[in-house]
Design a protein around this motif. Structure first.
Motif, PDB file in Angstrom:
ATOM      1  N   ASP A   1       0.790  -1.161  -0.223  1.00  0.00           N
ATOM      2  CA  ASP A   1       0.373  -0.194  -0.062  1.00  0.00           C
ATOM      3  C   ASP A   1       0.713   1.373  -0.410  1.00  0.00           C
ATOM      4  O   ASP A   1       1.920   1.428   1.186  1.00  0.00           O
ATOM      5  CB  ASP A   1      -1.476  -0.180   1.195  1.00  0.00           C
ATOM      6  CG  ASP A   1      -1.765   0.867   1.070  1.00  0.00           C
ATOM      7  OD1 ASP A   1      -1.978   1.811   2.030  1.00  0.00           O
ATOM      8  OD2 ASP A   1      -2.284   1.794   0.074  1.00  0.00           O
ATOM      9  N   GLN A   2       0.243   2.248  -0.884  1.00  0.00           N
ATOM     10  CA  GLN A   2       1.886   2.755  -1.018  1.00  0.00           C
ATOM     11  C   GLN A   2       0.689   4.182  -0.551  1.00  0.00           C
ATOM     12  O   GLN A   2      -0.011   5.438  -0.552  1.00  0.00           O
ATOM     13  CB  GLN A   2       1.757   3.805  -2.604  1.00  0.00           C
ATOM     14  CG  GLN A   2       2.214   4.923  -3.097  1.00  0.00           C
ATOM     15  CD  GLN A   2       3.959   3.889  -3.204  1.00  0.00           C
ATOM     16  OE1 GLN A   2       4.201   3.150  -3.254  1.00  0.00           O
ATOM     17  NE2 GLN A   2       5.067   4.851  -2.503  1.00  0.00           N
ATOM     18  N   GLN A   3       1.648   4.185   0.734  1.00  0.00           N
ATOM     19  CA  GLN A   3       1.037   5.947   2.005  1.00  0.00           C
ATOM     20  C   GLN A   3       1.858   6.912   1.252  1.00  0.00           C
ATOM     21  O   GLN A   3       0.788   7.925   1.661  1.00  0.00           O
ATOM     22  CB  GLN A   3       2.088   5.411   2.537  1.00  0.00           C
ATOM     23  CG  GLN A   3       0.945   4.076   3.567  1.00  0.00           C
ATOM     24  CD  GLN A   3       2.067   4.178   4.963  1.00  0.00           C
ATOM     25  OE1 GLN A   3       1.117   4.615   5.761  1.00  0.00           O
ATOM     26  NE2 GLN A   3       2.373   3.062   4.698  1.00  0.00           N
ATOM     27  N   VAL A   4       2.783   7.191   0.151  1.00  0.00           N
ATOM     28  CA  VAL A   4       2.849   8.691  -0.444  1.00  0.00           C
ATOM     29  C   VAL A   4       2.956   8.157  -1.652  1.00  0.00           C
ATOM     30  O   VAL A   4       3.494   7.859  -2.623  1.00  0.00           O
ATOM     31  CB  VAL A   4       4.238   8.739   0.046  1.00  0.00           C
ATOM     32  CG1 VAL A   4       4.429  10.379  -0.057  1.00  0.00           C
ATOM     33  CG2 VAL A   4       4.622   8.991   1.916  1.00  0.00           C
ATOM     34  N   LYS A   5       2.244   9.103  -2.406  1.00  0.00           N
ATOM     35  CA  LYS A   5       1.878   9.463  -3.491  1.00  0.00           C
ATOM     36  C   LYS A   5       2.167  11.126  -4.263  1.00  0.00           C
ATOM     37  O   LYS A   5       1.864  11.807  -4.158  1.00  0.00           O
ATOM     38  CB  LYS A   5       0.171   9.280  -3.588  1.00  0.00           C
ATOM     39  CG  LYS A   5      -0.255   7.828  -3.046  1.00  0.00           C
ATOM     40  CD  LYS A   5      -1.622   7.485  -3.570  1.00  0.00           C
ATOM     41  CE  LYS A   5      -2.086   6.508  -2.689  1.00  0.00           C
ATOM     42  NZ  LYS A   5      -3.257   6.231  -3.024  1.00  0.00           N
ATOM     43  N   GLN A   6       2.702  10.256  -5.509  1.00  0.00           N
ATOM     44  CA  GLN A   6       3.392  11.857  -6.669  1.00  0.00           C
ATOM     45  C   GLN A   6       2.572  11.027  -7.808  1.00  0.00           C
ATOM     46  O   GLN A   6       3.126   9.927  -8.852  1.00  0.00           O
ATOM     47  CB  GLN A   6       4.907  11.852  -6.952  1.00  0.00           C
ATOM     48  CG  GLN A   6       5.601  11.962  -5.149  1.00  0.00           C
ATOM     49  CD  GLN A   6       6.776  13.010  -4.664  1.00  0.00           C
ATOM     50  OE1 GLN A   6       7.330  10.922  -4.904  1.00  0.00           O
ATOM     51  NE2 GLN A   6       7.497  13.607  -5.827  1.00  0.00           N
ATOM     52  N   ASN A   7       1.922  11.581  -8.231  1.00  0.00           N
ATOM     53  CA  ASN A   7       0.779  10.893  -9.575  1.00  0.00           C
ATOM     54  C   ASN A   7       1.212  11.627 -10.509  1.00  0.00           C
ATOM     55  O   ASN A   7       0.652  11.191 -11.665  1.00  0.00           O
ATOM     56  CB  ASN A   7      -1.090  11.838  -8.848  1.00  0.00           C
ATOM     57  CG  ASN A   7      -0.945  10.994  -8.046  1.00  0.00           C
ATOM     58  OD1 ASN A   7      -1.930   9.452  -7.808  1.00  0.00           O
ATOM     59  ND2 ASN A   7      -2.681  11.484  -7.493  1.00  0.00           N
ATOM     60  N   SER A   8       1.924  12.352 -10.522  1.00  0.00           N
ATOM     61  CA  SER A   8       2.687  13.103 -12.216  1.00  0.00           C
ATOM     62  C   SER A   8       3.834  12.426 -11.444  1.00  0.00           C
ATOM     63  O   SER A   8       5.669  12.618 -11.286  1.00  0.00           O
ATOM     64  CB  SER A   8       2.271  14.198 -11.761  1.00  0.00           C
ATOM     65  OG  SER A   8       1.259  15.020 -11.972  1.00  0.00           O
TER      66      SER A   8
END
Lengths: 113, 114
Positions: A1-8
Motif C-alpha cells: 500500500d503506497q502511503q505517499v503518492k506522487q501522481n505526476s
C-alpha cells in the motif's frame, strides 16, 4: 500500500518559470515531510523539510507547502534552473517513529533552457 | 567531510546465487539504513540500525536477506539466494541520530539478477 503518492511521473518547465511538484499522503500519523532530489547514478540528496505544525517552509528558491486537512504537500521552485532537472521524491515519517522514511514514486523534473 | 560510501556500484548475478553489499556511513553517524529501490518506485526501508542494534527490520525478507553492522560502523547486506525480483538499487543512508535527523544517502549498488 503506497502511503505517499506522487501522481505526476514527469514535469517540464521553462527556465525562469515556477515548478510545482505535488505529493499526497494517506497516513494521518505522518508528521514530518521531506523532499529529496536525485540525479542519475547518485543517491537522493535532502532538499527541504516541513513539520506538521507549520504550513510553509522556505529555503532560497525552494518552498514547501503543507495542507494537513487535504493530506497534500507541494514543492515550489522559483525560478527554475536547468540544474534543477532531476527526480524529486517526497517522503514522510511517523510521529514518534524511528525516523524511517516512506517515499513516493518520484517526479522527474526537466527544466528547459 | 566524506559522504556515505557503498560498494560495489554494480553487480550482475544469476538467480539463486548470493551477493553482498557494503556500506561505510559518515563518520560519527549512529544510525544506518538500507533501502531497496525498484525501478519506477521510491526507496523502501529494509532495515535500520542504531549503532549496532536493529531498530526496524519489519520490511526485510528474512528468509533470504540478512544485514549486520559490526562495531556500529560499517554494514553489510546479503541476499542468499537471489531472486529475479531482487533486481533493484540498494541504497545505504546514515544520520546522526534517529529522531528527525537528516538522512544522507550513498550512491547505491545497482543489482541485476538474471
Amino acid at each position: 500500500d503506497q502511503q505517499v503518492k506522487q501522481n505526476s511521473p514527469s514535469l517540464s518547465v521553462q527556465e525562469g518559470r515556477i515548478s510545482i511538484l505535488n505529493c499526497d499522503y494517506t497516513n494521518s500519523m505522518f508528521d514530518y515531510f521531506l523532499w529529496y532530489k536525485k540525479y542519475p547514478a547518485e543517491g537522493p540528496t535532502f532538499l527541504i523539510s516541513i513539520s506538521s505544525i507549520k504550513d510553509k517552509n522556505e529555503d532560497g528558491r525552494f518552498t514547501v507547502f503543507l495542507n494537513k486537512s487535504a493530506k497534500h504537500l507541494s514543492l515550489h521552485i522559483v525560478p527554475s534552473q536547468p540544474g534543477d532537472s532531476a527526480v524529486y521524491f517526497c517522503a514522510a515519517s511517523v510521529r514518534g517513529g524511528a525516523n524511517n522514511l516512506f517515499f513516493g514514486t518520484g517526479t522527474r523534473l526537466t527544466v528547459i533552457p | 567531510e566524506a559522504g556515505v560510501a557503498q560498494s560495489p556500484r554494480y553487480k550482475i548475478i544469476e538467480k539463486r546465487q548470493s551477493v553482498a553489499f557494503w556500506c561505510n556511513p559518515i563518520s560519527g553517524h549512529a544510525t544506518l539504513y538500507w533501502y531497496q529501490q525498484i525501478l519506477g518506485q521510491g526507496p523502501k526501508l529494509l532495515i535500520q540500525f542504531q549503532n549496532n542494534g536493529v531498530v526496524d527490520d519489519s520490511q526485510l525478507p528474512k528468509d533470504r536477506f540478512s544485514a549486520e553492522r559490526l562495531k556500529g560502523v560499517d554494514s553489510t547486506l546479503k541476499i542468499q539466494p537471489a531472486k529475479l525480483e531482487d533486481s533493484a538499487v540498494y541504497l545505504c543512508a546514515s544520520s546522526l541520530g534517529d529522531t528527525r535527523e537528516t538522512q544522507y544517502f550513498g550512491p547505491g549498488t545497482r543489482l541485476l539478477v538474471l
